[in-house]
Design a protein around this motif. Structure first.
Motif, short mmCIF file in Angstrom:
data_model
loop_
_atom_site.label_atom_id
_atom_site.label_comp_id
_atom_site.label_asym_id
_atom_site.label_seq_id
_atom_site.Cartn_x
_atom_site.Cartn_y
_atom_site.Cartn_z
N ARG A 2 30.67 35.70 31.98
CA ARG A 2 31.60 34.67 32.44
C ARG A 2 32.47 34.24 31.27
O ARG A 2 31.96 33.88 30.21
CB ARG A 2 30.85 33.46 32.98
CG ARG A 2 31.77 32.37 33.51
CD ARG A 2 31.00 31.15 33.93
NE ARG A 2 30.04 31.45 34.96
CZ ARG A 2 30.21 31.27 36.25
NH1 ARG A 2 31.35 30.79 36.69
NH2 ARG A 2 29.27 31.57 37.10
N VAL A 27 34.06 46.25 29.39
CA VAL A 27 34.20 45.26 30.45
C VAL A 27 35.51 45.55 31.17
O VAL A 27 36.57 45.55 30.55
CB VAL A 27 34.19 43.83 29.88
CG1 VAL A 27 34.34 42.81 30.99
CG2 VAL A 27 32.93 43.58 29.08
N GLU A 28 35.42 45.81 32.47
CA GLU A 28 36.61 46.19 33.24
C GLU A 28 36.59 45.47 34.58
O GLU A 28 35.60 44.89 34.98
CB GLU A 28 36.61 47.69 33.51
CG GLU A 28 36.60 48.54 32.28
CD GLU A 28 36.44 50.01 32.61
OE1 GLU A 28 36.87 50.80 31.78
OE2 GLU A 28 35.87 50.36 33.66
N GLU A 30 38.32 43.19 38.01
CA GLU A 30 38.81 41.86 38.34
C GLU A 30 37.66 40.86 38.30
O GLU A 30 36.51 41.18 38.60
CB GLU A 30 39.42 41.87 39.74
CG GLU A 30 40.62 42.80 39.87
CD GLU A 30 41.80 42.34 39.04
OE1 GLU A 30 42.07 41.13 39.00
OE2 GLU A 30 42.45 43.20 38.43
N ALA A 31 38.00 39.63 37.96
CA ALA A 31 37.00 38.57 37.89
C ALA A 31 36.87 37.87 39.24
O ALA A 31 37.80 37.79 40.01
CB ALA A 31 37.39 37.54 36.85
N GLU A 34 35.79 33.72 37.32
CA GLU A 34 35.66 33.98 35.89
C GLU A 34 34.45 34.85 35.53
O GLU A 34 34.04 34.91 34.38
CB GLU A 34 35.63 32.68 35.09
CG GLU A 34 36.88 31.84 35.24
CD GLU A 34 36.86 30.56 34.45
OE1 GLU A 34 35.79 30.17 33.95
OE2 GLU A 34 37.91 29.94 34.34
N TYR A 36 32.84 38.60 35.30
CA TYR A 36 33.13 40.03 35.22
C TYR A 36 31.80 40.78 35.22
O TYR A 36 31.12 40.82 34.20
CB TYR A 36 33.90 40.36 33.94
CG TYR A 36 35.28 39.76 33.88
CD1 TYR A 36 36.40 40.51 34.23
CD2 TYR A 36 35.46 38.45 33.47
CE1 TYR A 36 37.67 39.97 34.17
CE2 TYR A 36 36.74 37.89 33.40
CZ TYR A 36 37.83 38.66 33.75
OH TYR A 36 39.09 38.11 33.70
#
Length: 67
Positions: A2, A27-28, A30-31, A34, A36
């Protein structure tokens, strides 16, 4: 993971008790609120979880959860 910031260039590393890298993943995506998600294909027993950018710094994180 987060974070209120875009995690561009961040990597999650799973390390054993001797600090050797077992798995690593960027880390890829969309969130969602917040968050991921960072998923590894196979379970692994790790002693440490490290999150860092290419320069080796951790940036600003609000929360890290490991399941």
């Amino acid at each position: 993971m987060r974070t209120p910031f875009a995690p561009q260039g961040l990597v999650v590393q799973l390390l054993d008790a001797e600090h050797r890298t077992l798995r690593s993943r960027a880390v890829e995506g969309e969130a969602f609120d917040e968050v991921y998600p960072v998923r590894f294909k196979k379970p692994v027993e790790a002693g440490f979880v490290c999150i860092h950018d290419e320069a080796g710094t951790s940036g600003t994180l609000s929360e890290v959860s490991v399941w």
